[in-house]
Every structure is written in structure tokens, then in C-alpha cells.
Design a protein around this motif. Sequence first.
Motif, PDB file in Angstrom:
ATOM      1  N   MET A  22       0.848  -1.185   0.000  1.00 55.61           N
ATOM      2  CA  MET A  22       0.000   0.000   0.000  1.00 55.61           C
ATOM      3  C   MET A  22       0.886   1.238   0.000  1.00 55.61           C
ATOM      4  SD  MET A  22      -3.027   1.118   2.626  1.00 55.61           S
ATOM      5  CE  MET A  22      -1.973   1.239   4.051  1.00 55.61           C
ATOM      6  N   ILE A  23       0.543   2.228  -0.820  1.00 55.43           N
ATOM      7  CA  ILE A  23       1.304   3.471  -0.916  1.00 55.43           C
ATOM      8  C   ILE A  23       0.374   4.628  -0.610  1.00 55.43           C
ATOM      9  CG2 ILE A  23       2.598   4.987  -2.460  1.00 55.43           C
ATOM     10  CD1 ILE A  23       3.415   2.525  -4.021  1.00 55.43           C
ATOM     11  N   VAL A  24       0.763   5.495   0.297  1.00 58.43           N
ATOM     12  CA  VAL A  24      -0.029   6.675   0.658  1.00 58.43           C
ATOM     13  C   VAL A  24       0.854   7.899   0.508  1.00 58.43           C
ATOM     14  CG1 VAL A  24      -1.368   7.831   2.450  1.00 58.43           C
ATOM     15  CG2 VAL A  24      -1.392   5.331   2.307  1.00 58.43           C
ATOM     16  N   ARG A  25       0.441   8.862  -0.266  1.00 59.26           N
ATOM     17  CA  ARG A  25       1.146  10.137  -0.356  1.00 59.26           C
ATOM     18  C   ARG A  25       0.291  11.201   0.314  1.00 59.26           C
ATOM     19  NH1 ARG A  25       5.230  12.378  -3.435  1.00 59.26           N
ATOM     20  NH2 ARG A  25       5.313  10.593  -4.817  1.00 59.26           N
ATOM     21  N   CYS A  26       0.752  11.730   1.426  1.00 59.66           N
ATOM     22  CA  CYS A  26       0.078  12.818   2.115  1.00 59.66           C
ATOM     23  C   CYS A  26       0.451  14.105   1.388  1.00 59.66           C
ATOM     24  CB  CYS A  26       0.509  12.869   3.577  1.00 59.66           C
ATOM     25  SG  CYS A  26      -0.349  14.120   4.534  1.00 59.66           S
ATOM     26  N   MET A  27      -0.520  14.777   0.779  1.00 60.17           N
ATOM     27  CA  MET A  27      -0.212  15.862  -0.138  1.00 60.17           C
ATOM     28  C   MET A  27      -0.368  17.240   0.483  1.00 60.17           C
ATOM     29  SD  MET A  27      -1.872  14.244  -3.565  1.00 60.17           S
ATOM     30  CE  MET A  27      -1.210  15.555  -4.604  1.00 60.17           C
ATOM     31  N   THR A  28      -1.578  17.626   0.805  1.00 60.24           N
ATOM     32  CA  THR A  28      -1.812  18.964   1.321  1.00 60.24           C
ATOM     33  C   THR A  28      -3.098  18.944   2.120  1.00 60.24           C
ATOM     34  OG1 THR A  28      -1.906  21.306   0.683  1.00 60.24           O
ATOM     35  CG2 THR A  28      -3.113  19.753  -0.708  1.00 60.24           C
ATOM     36  N   PRO A  79      -2.886  27.488   8.149  1.00 60.45           N
ATOM     37  CA  PRO A  79      -4.083  26.667   7.933  1.00 60.45           C
ATOM     38  C   PRO A  79      -4.035  25.776   6.704  1.00 60.45           C
ATOM     39  CG  PRO A  79      -4.464  28.863   7.096  1.00 60.45           C
ATOM     40  CD  PRO A  79      -3.087  28.902   7.693  1.00 60.45           C
ATOM     41  N   ASP A  80      -3.063  25.960   5.795  1.00 58.29           N
ATOM     42  CA  ASP A  80      -3.033  25.171   4.561  1.00 58.29           C
ATOM     43  C   ASP A  80      -1.663  24.521   4.382  1.00 58.29           C
ATOM     44  OD1 ASP A  80      -5.698  25.899   3.629  1.00 58.29           O
ATOM     45  OD2 ASP A  80      -4.858  27.897   3.300  1.00 58.29           O
ATOM     46  N   PRO A  81      -1.310  23.564   5.232  1.00 56.97           N
ATOM     47  CA  PRO A  81       0.015  22.938   5.132  1.00 56.97           C
ATOM     48  C   PRO A  81       0.150  22.116   3.863  1.00 56.97           C
ATOM     49  CG  PRO A  81      -1.360  21.764   6.691  1.00 56.97           C
ATOM     50  CD  PRO A  81      -2.114  23.004   6.328  1.00 56.97           C
ATOM     51  N   HIS A  82       1.370  22.063   3.338  1.00 54.22           N
ATOM     52  CA  HIS A  82       1.658  21.269   2.139  1.00 54.22           C
ATOM     53  C   HIS A  82       2.801  20.319   2.475  1.00 54.22           C
ATOM     54  CE1 HIS A  82       1.984  20.292  -2.118  1.00 54.22           C
ATOM     55  NE2 HIS A  82       3.300  20.402  -1.975  1.00 54.22           N
ATOM     56  N   TRP A  83       2.537  19.012   2.402  1.00 54.33           N
ATOM     57  CA  TRP A  83       3.555  18.021   2.738  1.00 54.33           C
ATOM     58  C   TRP A  83       4.130  17.347   1.494  1.00 54.33           C
ATOM     59  CZ3 TRP A  83      -1.100  17.794   5.723  1.00 54.33           C
ATOM     60  CH2 TRP A  83      -0.951  18.227   7.057  1.00 54.33           C
ATOM     61  N   ASP A  84       3.276  16.699   0.731  1.00 47.96           N
ATOM     62  CA  ASP A  84       3.691  15.896  -0.420  1.00 47.96           C
ATOM     63  C   ASP A  84       4.766  14.893  -0.011  1.00 47.96           C
ATOM     64  OD1 ASP A  84       3.503  14.993  -2.966  1.00 47.96           O
ATOM     65  OD2 ASP A  84       4.884  16.451  -3.831  1.00 47.96           O
ATOM     66  N   GLU A  85       4.471  14.166   1.061  1.00 48.48           N
ATOM     67  CA  GLU A  85       5.388  13.144   1.569  1.00 48.48           C
ATOM     68  C   GLU A  85       4.815  11.757   1.293  1.00 48.48           C
ATOM     69  OE1 GLU A  85       7.065  13.742   5.446  1.00 48.48           O
ATOM     70  OE2 GLU A  85       6.672  15.893   5.386  1.00 48.48           O
ATOM     71  N   LEU A  86       5.689  10.855   0.869  1.00 49.59           N
ATOM     72  CA  LEU A  86       5.271   9.527   0.439  1.00 49.59           C
ATOM     73  C   LEU A  86       5.636   8.491   1.491  1.00 49.59           C
ATOM     74  CD1 LEU A  86       4.208   7.772  -1.985  1.00 49.59           C
ATOM     75  CD2 LEU A  86       6.611   7.520  -2.632  1.00 49.59           C
ATOM     76  N   PHE A  87       4.685   7.599   1.788  1.00 47.74           N
ATOM     77  CA  PHE A  87       4.917   6.510   2.729  1.00 47.74           C
ATOM     78  C   PHE A  87       4.505   5.196   2.067  1.00 47.74           C
ATOM     79  CE2 PHE A  87       3.813  10.323   5.145  1.00 47.74           C
ATOM     80  CZ  PHE A  87       4.950  10.468   5.915  1.00 47.74           C
ATOM     81  N   VAL A  88       5.391   4.218   2.113  1.00 48.76           N
ATOM     82  CA  VAL A  88       5.131   2.916   1.508  1.00 48.76           C
ATOM     83  C   VAL A  88       5.042   1.877   2.621  1.00 48.76           C
ATOM     84  CG1 VAL A  88       5.958   1.149  -0.086  1.00 48.76           C
ATOM     85  CG2 VAL A  88       6.337   3.582  -0.601  1.00 48.76           C
ATOM     86  N   PHE A  89       3.945   1.143   2.654  1.00 50.33           N
ATOM     87  CA  PHE A  89       3.737   0.102   3.661  1.00 50.33           C
ATOM     88  C   PHE A  89       3.687  -1.237   2.940  1.00 50.33           C
ATOM     89  CE2 PHE A  89       1.717   4.017   5.052  1.00 50.33           C
ATOM     90  CZ  PHE A  89       2.235   4.191   6.327  1.00 50.33           C
ATOM     91  N   ASP A  90       4.756  -2.007   3.073  1.00 48.18           N
ATOM     92  CA  ASP A  90       4.811  -3.318   2.441  1.00 48.18           C
ATOM     93  C   ASP A  90       4.287  -4.388   3.385  1.00 48.18           C
ATOM     94  OD1 ASP A  90       5.805  -2.666  -0.056  1.00 48.18           O
ATOM     95  OD2 ASP A  90       7.886  -2.671   0.634  1.00 48.18           O
ATOM     96  N   ASP A  91       3.732  -5.431   2.803  1.00 47.50           N
ATOM     97  CA  ASP A  91       3.304  -6.613   3.567  1.00 47.50           C
ATOM     98  C   ASP A  91       2.379  -6.230   4.732  1.00 47.50           C
ATOM     99  OD1 ASP A  91       4.819  -8.300   1.953  1.00 47.50           O
ATOM    100  OD2 ASP A  91       6.623  -7.913   3.134  1.00 47.50           O
ATOM    101  N   VAL A  92       1.313  -5.517   4.413  1.00 50.82           N
ATOM    102  CA  VAL A  92       0.325  -5.170   5.432  1.00 50.82           C
ATOM    103  C   VAL A  92      -0.346  -6.460   5.897  1.00 50.82           C
ATOM    104  CG1 VAL A  92      -1.805  -3.898   5.888  1.00 50.82           C
ATOM    105  CG2 VAL A  92      -0.046  -2.906   4.401  1.00 50.82           C
ATOM    106  N   PRO A  93      -0.430  -6.738   7.200  1.00 46.52           N
ATOM    107  CA  PRO A  93      -1.048  -7.981   7.689  1.00 46.52           C
ATOM    108  C   PRO A  93      -2.486  -8.121   7.199  1.00 46.52           C
ATOM    109  CG  PRO A  93       0.116  -6.863   9.456  1.00 46.52           C
ATOM    110  CD  PRO A  93       0.107  -5.915   8.296  1.00 46.52           C
TER     111      PRO A  93
END
Length: 437
Positions: free
Chosen positions: A1-7, A29-43
Amino acid sequence: MIVRCMTAHRLPARLGAAPVARTRAKPAPDPHWDELFVFDDVPPDVTSFTITVQNAGKRGKESEVAELTIELSTLANGEEVEEWYPLAGMTPIGEWGSLRLRIRFMHELVMPREEYSPLRQLLLEPGLPAVRALAELCRADRQPAATALLHAFTECGRGAELSRELLQAEVNRETDPRAMFRAASLATAVLDQFMHAHCKPFLQAAIAETVQKLIDAKQSAELNPTKMDSPEDACNNAEFLLMILDQITLSIFTSPEACPRPVRYLCGCLQRAAVAKWPNERFVRTRVVSGFIFLRLICPALVEPRAWALCSGAPPPHAQRSLLMVAKCLQNLANLIEFGAKEPYMEVVNPFILKNKERMVVFLDQLSAAPEPGASPPNANNNSFDIAKELATLHHICVAHLAELQTMAKTQPAIRKLVTVTEMLTKHKHKYLEMIR
């Protein structure tokens, strides 16, 4: 599963952020992250995920203030979705704003590696017909396809070959040399990842010192009068920008040997392919390589230096604008184009561009003068990826595009084999699923 937290949108003014896997704190009030998180082998017993927004308080103290929960069952398997999700507050204070996420969730049974041998052999066939077919079909799934293909080819020392073949296909597909590498495709996704894997030492040699200088400097390089604190800053800003441009071009132009040989070889392949297709197009051999090296490597690294390990944190706002100005000027120089009437405040940079045009041509020719590197030894880079998982991803993508592949197979025998292998692997997967049940 891949989640990119954007803004985010309309968060209460005191909020910072620290979702699951922890982004860096950003001001509301309007933060911008655009950070990517990869979760492999989710139970398999995980059925949802929750993102929690926290206040970043003094002395490192944090307090949970809002959250959202997404059920995995609501996500289409293997498809990317990008939406605004409303936040629910821990305490009732009215509206808590919303968070924009780009999510790709894939639920896929990964069979033993040997089951995928027919698919792997087909992908690695000379001329890469199966890969070229996927390149025509992959759109929203081009990023996972690019990752899986590059890992599969890198494992046997053929990453440069994959990039070369897709690069050639990109030249064949394009009708306008000025548009090379500007479209989002499987080819550009593979090339981006290939450069990201190989080019960090080159960026360190060519631009890291300038990036740090701009981050540390109090002086701005901003030329846009609408973004300056005072019109009186224009002269000092222009002088500073031109000084930085002289320094960074000297550093870049003296660093071709720091560029990895596989990337330089690809530049040479690109030059030859472009000149063969557009023999009467002036400067085409320069502009296609500049689009490859500057548009997709150097300039993105200037704009997002943290993503390329050129700095440890996000640059302050004034430095970010300065980095953007430098990238803008370098891109015009790489394209051998001066600034025009659309941006009159940028015309002060034109003498710099005119002075360095010939040096840019020479640099790009030097960069492209490298022989074929040959195949790397298998697993030479101590790769940690799971090749069975990568091939399972490619099988999933083939299944998603099976109807289109079947249509192509009517006129392309090589694609018929890909259809046959895809259907065979699907049957094998069903047998494994029955065994699990």
C-alpha cells in the motif's frame, strides 16, 4: 500500500501535522507536505488505516486534535485515488478541515518466485516487445509498473538496457522534439527512477554546494516584483542571482565525469536517436539531452533538494524561491532560449544565457560521450527488493489491461505470448487461493 500525504485545506490555525509514519510539522491553515509513505506486507487482519493530525506544541509536546479513518474495502485494488477527506475533531469545535491524499492499495497474492519465471523470461526477451506493449497501456499504473520493471531488469544487470529501449520508444512516439520528456509515461517514470537510483553523487558534485549556499544566505534571488518585499530589492537580488548562476554553471560544466556512465550512455543514445529522427532540426542533439538532464534531474533536484538528499530539511521560504529562480534560469539556458516579453523582469538574465549557450552545448556533448557500460553483475547493488513481489505487481497490471493486450495480440505474435502467460499465472494464483481457503 502506498499513501502520499499531499496537502490540507482549512485546518484550524494552531495545527501542525504528524500523521501515521509521521510527516514533518507544517504551519496551518493550509500545510503542504507531499510526503510519500510505503507500507509493504500489510497484515491480512488490517482492514483500515487512520491518519491523526496533531498540534506540535512547545518542548516537543504534541496533542491529538483530529483524525480520519479509511476502510481498505472502499479502495479499488491496484488503482490510484486522489481525494479530499474530511477530518473529524477529537473535541467538537466546528469544522476541522480536510486532508488531500493520494492512495494506491494493492491486495495481491505473491506466489513463489519460480511461478513467475515465464513472465520474467518474456519481459527480458531481446527488443523487449512485452515491455513496449505495457508502455503503450500503462497510464495511472505507470509508477508501480516502472518500479517493478526497473527492479526486475536491475536484478539481472539490465537496468540501462530497459531505460535505453523505453527512451528509444519515447523518441519514436514523439512528433515534436521540444516536447520530449514532458509527458507522463512509463518511459519517463522508469527514467526518473533510474536517475534517482544513480545520480545522487553527480548532484552532490554539481549543485549541492550551491543549494546549501542558497539555504544559508539571507539575500534573496527573487526577481518577480510581485513577490518582493520592496521594489528597491530588485538590483541586489539580480546581482546575487547572477553570481549564483555563474557559480552553479561552473560547477555543473566541470562535473561531467561525476555523472554515472550508464546515464551518460543513455544521453548518447538519446542524441543519436533524436538526430536520426529530426536531422534538419537545429540544436536537437542538445535540447533532447538538456530535457533529460536538466528538466528531469538537475532542476527538480534544485526545486526539491530534500528529495535528492541535498539537504536535511525543507528550505526556508525565501531560499525555496531562490532555488526556483535558479532552476528557472538553468532550464532556459539548457533550452538555449532567452527570456522574452512575457516575463520582462527576467530579461536581466539574458546576457548570462547568451554568454553560456556554447558552453552548454559543449557540456551536453561531453556528458553524452560515453561508451555502452555493458551489463552490470547480477545484484551488484545489493538490491533488497523482493523480485517475486515485483513480478506479482506486473502480473496484476497485465490482468488489468488483459482486454487491451488481447486486442494487440491479434496483430502482434509477441503479445500473444504475454496474454497466454498472464492467463496461465492467473490460473496458478487461483489454485494457491483455494489452498489458502
